[in-house]
Structure formats: structure tokens, C-alpha cells
Design an enzyme around this catalytic site. Structure first.
Site, short mmCIF file in Angstrom:
data_model
loop_
_atom_site.label_atom_id
_atom_site.label_comp_id
_atom_site.label_asym_id
_atom_site.label_seq_id
_atom_site.Cartn_x
_atom_site.Cartn_y
_atom_site.Cartn_z
N GLN A 196 -8.36 -1.08 18.20
CA GLN A 196 -8.47 0.18 17.45
C GLN A 196 -9.82 0.35 16.75
O GLN A 196 -10.37 1.45 16.73
CB GLN A 196 -7.33 0.29 16.43
CG GLN A 196 -7.22 1.64 15.75
CD GLN A 196 -7.12 1.49 14.25
OE1 GLN A 196 -7.90 0.78 13.64
NE2 GLN A 196 -6.14 2.16 13.66
N GLN A 202 -9.81 5.89 5.82
CA GLN A 202 -10.92 5.66 4.90
C GLN A 202 -11.74 6.94 4.75
O GLN A 202 -12.01 7.64 5.72
CB GLN A 202 -11.80 4.54 5.46
CG GLN A 202 -12.84 4.03 4.49
CD GLN A 202 -13.46 2.73 4.97
OE1 GLN A 202 -12.87 2.00 5.74
NE2 GLN A 202 -14.66 2.44 4.49
N SER A 224 -6.68 5.81 11.70
CA SER A 224 -7.48 4.60 11.52
C SER A 224 -6.79 3.63 10.56
O SER A 224 -5.72 3.11 10.87
CB SER A 224 -8.90 4.97 11.06
OG SER A 224 -9.74 3.85 11.10
N LEU A 225 -7.36 3.39 9.38
CA LEU A 225 -6.72 2.51 8.40
C LEU A 225 -5.28 2.93 8.15
O LEU A 225 -4.39 2.08 7.96
CB LEU A 225 -7.50 2.54 7.10
CG LEU A 225 -6.84 1.87 5.90
CD1 LEU A 225 -6.72 0.37 6.11
CD2 LEU A 225 -7.59 2.18 4.62
N HIS A 258 -15.23 2.82 14.99
CA HIS A 258 -14.58 3.30 16.21
C HIS A 258 -15.57 3.53 17.34
O HIS A 258 -15.45 4.48 18.12
CB HIS A 258 -13.72 4.54 15.92
CG HIS A 258 -12.64 4.25 14.94
ND1 HIS A 258 -11.56 3.45 15.26
CD2 HIS A 258 -12.49 4.60 13.64
CE1 HIS A 258 -10.78 3.34 14.19
NE2 HIS A 258 -11.34 4.01 13.20
N ARG A 278 -9.69 -7.05 7.69
CA ARG A 278 -10.21 -5.96 8.54
C ARG A 278 -11.42 -5.30 7.88
O ARG A 278 -12.42 -5.02 8.53
CB ARG A 278 -9.10 -4.93 8.79
CG ARG A 278 -9.49 -3.74 9.67
CD ARG A 278 -8.29 -2.81 9.79
NE ARG A 278 -8.49 -1.71 10.72
CZ ARG A 278 -8.92 -0.51 10.41
NH1 ARG A 278 -9.25 -0.24 9.14
NH2 ARG A 278 -9.04 0.45 11.31
#
Length: 315
Positions: A255, A11, A100-101, A206, A125
Site C-alpha cells: 500500500q 495523513q 492510506s493511513l 504512494h 510505518r
């Protein structure tokens, strides 16, 4: 002979028009968008491609593309649409990872998820992450030309602040409560960091402040079929290869509230034989990180059909 790794951005890489040229020119890319929109229940093409969106009888600027609940499925879909064109060109990888994503793109590329399932999960999510901390969170990139004790300084700072991303040498990101992030950033500058750059984000991603989103995601994933990856897949949470579906399920839940160990992930893939990294999706963020992690490997990217043609000629 060296191995190829596909890597996918997270992202922040999104932009209006991403993957549009592939959508217009490649049937496999259009099919990804059609499948993804059906799974999402709304037009991902409209959010990806339109500068404005309908609002009653008028139109308004497209801000949805930067709203987490829409950013995540649209960026996932755009990256997978580009991947479809890359594979149609005959380019295959030996391993995959995503920031991440982007990890969901990597798992889809590895065959652990279908496009439809990946989109459905990522839609939820995005909602979980958007709603987890509606106000009061922040993220700041810490840039440094020398090693600094970033974990120790965060731990010694009043309030909730921790390392969210280990992107590459000289660049980490801290995340947490805004006041705590600001205090830690000031201490890090005193300790020798060259810059502290606040990021435009909708939450302290995160960090432990997203633990509620992680719990909801874990519950969602509990009933989700996850296949063993057909490529070597490297996890953000551990920075190491993971092949067991149950371990992947657990790590995906963790995560969203754990640091992204991107530098460690890349180093692991290099140790596993990767010498060519292809960033698939909008922007060149990961390609730029690669140049700081290891200049001895090739770092390429595909965002447009012209990039894909150049890649074919390079390989």
C-alpha cells in the site's frame, strides 16, 4: 434497507486538539488513548492536544503532530477514540475503508487488529515512510473538469512520477521526484487540467520511491497476527473487498508504494449496498470526495460530540 460504511481519513487531516472533546467526555475514548500511548511508548495525548511541547526548561510549538512518525499514530488514535464514542452511541457499520493511513483504522474497526497492535504497526510505518526518501520527493494534486490521460502523461515524463491517489472525479494526485512531478504537472495543465496544487508533504508517498518502506513494513507484518475482518473491508490497493488475512498482509505491504484507489473503493462499497457513509476523524475530506463520487448516497461525518448527536438524530 441500505448499509452503513465507516470511512477514515488519512495523513493531512491531523490538527491539534483532535478528539479532545471525546477524551474529556467519553470513558471509552480515554481508554483508546491510554491503550495507544502504552503501545507507542510516549504520550499521544500530549502530541494530540498540546499547542506547545516541553523542550528542556522551555516549551516550543508543537511541530511533532505534523512529523510523519508522530502524525500517523496520533491520527490513528484520535480516529479510533472517536470511533469508540460512535459505537458507544449504538451506531454500527456493515463495512469499512480508510484512505492510506486510515486503512489501519478501518481494519481495527473490522476487528483485524487490536488498538495496541495497530498503534505499534503504525508507529513503525511512520518511521519507515519518513526515512525512505528524506529529500527530493514531491506530491501534487491535479484538478480537472474533464478526463485527462494522467497515467499516460506520467509514464511519458522523464524521471520518476506516477499517480498516487484516485480521490474522486476531477481530483488525482501525482507523486515522485520533484522535478519529474513538476514536469508532469505542466504537461497535465497543457492537456486540460484546471489546476496543479503542490502538497505540503514530507515524501513522495504512494509511489515506487517508497518501495523500501513497503519492504520493511511487509517484513514487520510477516509476524503480525491479522484476523479476518468482521465487516466488509475494502483495500486501497485493489479498490475491492478483501477478507483473507494473508491477502490483507500482502496488500498492506504494497500500500505505501501503490496508488490509493479511493474512488474505486467507494464505488465498490456502493455496489455492495452502502447508502450511508460516515467519516470518522478530523476534517471532512472524505465527505467532500463523496459528494463528487456519488450524490445519491448520504455523506456524514463525526469529529465532535455535536457531530455525533446530529448523526444520532439523522439515523
Amino acid at each position: 434497507m441500505g448499509k452503513i460504511a465507516f470511512v477514515f481519513p488519512g495523513q493531512g487531516a491531523q490538527r491539534v486538539g483532535m478528539a479532545r472533546e471525546f477524551y474529556d467526555s467519553c470513558a471509552a475514548s480515554r481508554e483508546v488513548f491510554e491503550t495507544a500511548s502504552n503501545a507507542a511508548g510516549y504520550s499521544l495525548e500530549e502530541i494530540c492536544f498540546s499547542e506547545t511541547l516541553p523542550c528542556g526548561a522551555d516549551t516550543v510549538p508543537n511541530t511533532k503532530i505534523n512529523q510523519t512518525r508522530y502524525t500517523q499514530p496520533t491520527l490513528l488514535t484520535a480516529s479510533l477514540a472517536i470511533l469508540a464514542a460512535v459505537r458507544e452511541a449504538g451506531i454500527q457499520a456493515d463495512m469499512a475503508a480508510g484512505l492510506s493511513l486510515g486503512e489501519y483504522c478501518a481494519l481495527t474497526a473490522a476487528g483485524s487488529f487490536s488498538v495496541s497492535d495497530a498503534v505499534k504497526i503504525v508507529c513503525q510505518r511512520g518511521i519507515y515512510m519518513e526515512e525512505a526518501v528524506p529529500t527530493g520527493g514531491a506530491m501534487t494534486a491535479i484538478l480537472s473538469r474533464k478526463p485527462i490521460p494522467i497515467e499516460e502523461i506520467c509514464a511519458a515524463t522523464e524521471g520518476q512520477v506516477s499517480v498516487a491517489n484516485y480521490n474522486c472525479p476531477g481530483q488525482q494526485v501525482i507523486s515522485g521526484e520533484k522535478d519529474a512531478v513538476d514536469r508532469a504537472a505542466a504537461k497535465l495543465l497543457e492537456a486540460g487540467a484546471s489546476r496543479a496544487v503542490p502538497l505540503v508533504v514530507s515524501g513522495p508517498f504512494h509511489s515506487p520511491m517508497l518501495s523500501g518502506a513497503g519492504e520493511k513494513l511487509a517484513a514487520l507484518l510477516a509476524d503480525q497476527e491479522i484476523l479476518a475482518p468482521g465487516l466488509l473491508f475494502v483495500s486501497n490497493v485493489t479498490g475491492e473487498a478483501v477478507s483473507d488475512p494473508e491477502e490483507i498482509r500482502t496488500l498492506l505491504g504494497r500500500q505505501v508504494c501503490s496508488p490509493v484507489r479511493w474512488q474505486q473503493s467507494v464505488e465498490h462499497m456502493i455496489e455492495a449496498g452502502a447508502d450511508t457513509f460516515i467519516e470518522i476523524g478530523p476534517g471532512t475530506t472524505l465527505t467532500n470526495f463523496m459528494k463528487k463520487i456519488n450524490r445519491g448516497v448520504r455523506a456524514l461525518h463525526v469529529e465532535t460530540p455535536e457531530d455525533l448527536q446530529a448523526l444520532r438524530e439523522t439515523l
